[in-house]
Design an enzyme around this catalytic site. Sequence first.
Site, PDB file in Angstrom:
ATOM      1  N   LYS A 113       0.841  -1.144   0.144  1.00 23.63           N
ATOM      2  CA  LYS A 113       0.063  -0.045  -0.089  1.00 23.63           C
ATOM      3  C   LYS A 113       0.916   1.464   0.223  1.00 23.63           C
ATOM      4  O   LYS A 113       0.523   2.317  -0.549  1.00 23.63           O
ATOM      5  CB  LYS A 113      -1.059   0.079   1.235  1.00 23.63           C
ATOM      6  N   LYS A 195      -7.902 -12.931  -9.113  1.00 20.69           N
ATOM      7  CA  LYS A 195      -9.265 -13.121  -8.379  1.00 20.69           C
ATOM      8  C   LYS A 195     -10.305 -12.129  -8.292  1.00 20.69           C
ATOM      9  O   LYS A 195      -9.984 -11.021  -9.000  1.00 20.69           O
ATOM     10  CB  LYS A 195      -8.733 -12.604  -6.684  1.00 20.69           C
ATOM     11  N   LYS A 198     -13.357  -7.076  -5.653  1.00 23.29           N
ATOM     12  CA  LYS A 198     -14.597  -5.740  -5.282  1.00 23.29           C
ATOM     13  C   LYS A 198     -14.099  -4.608  -5.634  1.00 23.29           C
ATOM     14  O   LYS A 198     -15.092  -3.581  -5.451  1.00 23.29           O
ATOM     15  CB  LYS A 198     -15.173  -6.092  -3.905  1.00 23.29           C
TER      16      LYS A 198
END
Length: 333
Positions: A113, A195, A198
């Site tokens: 991140k 994957k 979302k």
Amino acid sequence: MDKKVIFSGIQPTGCITLGNYIGAIQNWLKLQDDYKCLYCIVDMHALTVHQQPAEFRQRAVSFFAQYLATGLDPEKSTIYFQSHVPEHAQLTWVLNCNSYIGELSRMTQFKDKSRKHPDNLNMGLMDYPVLMAADILLYQTSLVPVGIDQKQHVELARDIATRFNNKYSPTFTIPEPYIPKSGAKIFSLQDPTSKMSKSDVDPNAYIAIVDSAEDIARKFKRAVTDSDNEIRFDEVNKPGISNLLTIYSNVTDTTIEKAELEFEGKGYGEFKTAVGDAVIEKLRPVREKYTDLMNNKDYLMQIAKDGAQEASYMARKTLSKVYRKIGFVEPKR
Ligand code: TRP
């Protein structure tokens, strides 16, 4: 005997996908009867990346409604917003003083991140795993259902708990990650080797659990497959078809083998339509319940309030123990 505690959190970012539903939520539904489950919308974690306030608030409420719509049952489980239970922040501070900059700066997700958000390298990003440890440890949690990417964070929670227990005296249950067996992993419809995420920028890559029937049908029609014309499970050579078979067998509650037989000799077009239809049927009640709940905000927020109250009651027990052990002065009652 008291039931063992399960805690899991989901960040109100992106939208809840069929991948989350099959890979995580369905599993949570089953756990509700045998464990004391707490399912938390971790809005404080989501704040570690920039959130537009109005959208953030709206999305958190929508996530809460989607949780309930999938069948998480407030009569059985405790479902609430992290920011409604101040003990999460309070325990985080104490744990901060028992965590090391060295171990936090080595966390894989922090390193990732920081690379992705160099313009917003805030303290919260580094402290994220400590807040997560507080989430878990507050409730004397035994099991933490998470994806493999969160395993390192649960391990850190174990380290912090063990360290605290040794330094003071046994206070926290040592939690264990609970990682569902693979096979239930759902991949992107546009890139079946990664994957289903979302937060994918391409909405055709995922199915949101509250997508309309038309959207679901269209997304499956466009799903990436391969150039031969055989409906067979082979993750290496046919990741797209394999993913669709996984989805189909899951939502129709059959096996991959039976699904292969059912579509033997049929074309991709027919297969994709069948998968789309099956998913539409599976998600129809979820979408209906979601719409209902979003039209009943009062009721929704009452459930959130009750959940937070119950969570806070449990959390306070642990927090007051912690405060006593570390030597804070006890306030006069
Ligand atoms: N970090 C988790 C994720 O991104 C979310 C989370 C926050 C969580 N606190 C938690 C998961 C506690 C399990 C337990 O997926």
